[in-house]
Design a protein around this motif. Structure first.
Motif: not given
Length: 85
Positions: A4-9, A49-50, A54-55
């Motif tokens: 999902q966009p922004g998941a890393e943030a 991978r799990f 948010l993906g």
């Protein structure tokens, strides 16, 4: 599953490389203890991978082989922590 966009943030997880290094250390420790059927030919042959909701990848399952026999697994979690970014 796509990220999902922004998941890393919002979340910070251990990298696959770091998780694999920890799994390799666990294999080496078991060999040192001598309480395993594993030997110096034991290696990771597959990574599963799990994902979090948010993906983002948040855990890894490392399957191992000894010689040609499938011989167990090591689970390395990618500990998450909220980010203040």
């Amino acid at each position: 599953m796509t990220e999902q966009p922004g998941a890393e943030a919002y979340l910070s997880y251990i990298s696959e490389g770091d998780a694999m290094e920890l799994a390799d250390q666990c294999i080496a420790k078991q060999l040192d203890l001598g309480e395993t059927s594993w030997d110096t030919s034991t290696h990771i042959y597959e990574t599963v991978r799990f994902y979090d909701p948010l993906g983002a990848v948040n855990a890894y399952l490392f399957r191992v082989k000894t010689e040609q026999a499938k011989d167990g697994y090591r689970f390395s979690f990618g500990a998450s922590s909220p980010s203040q970014k």
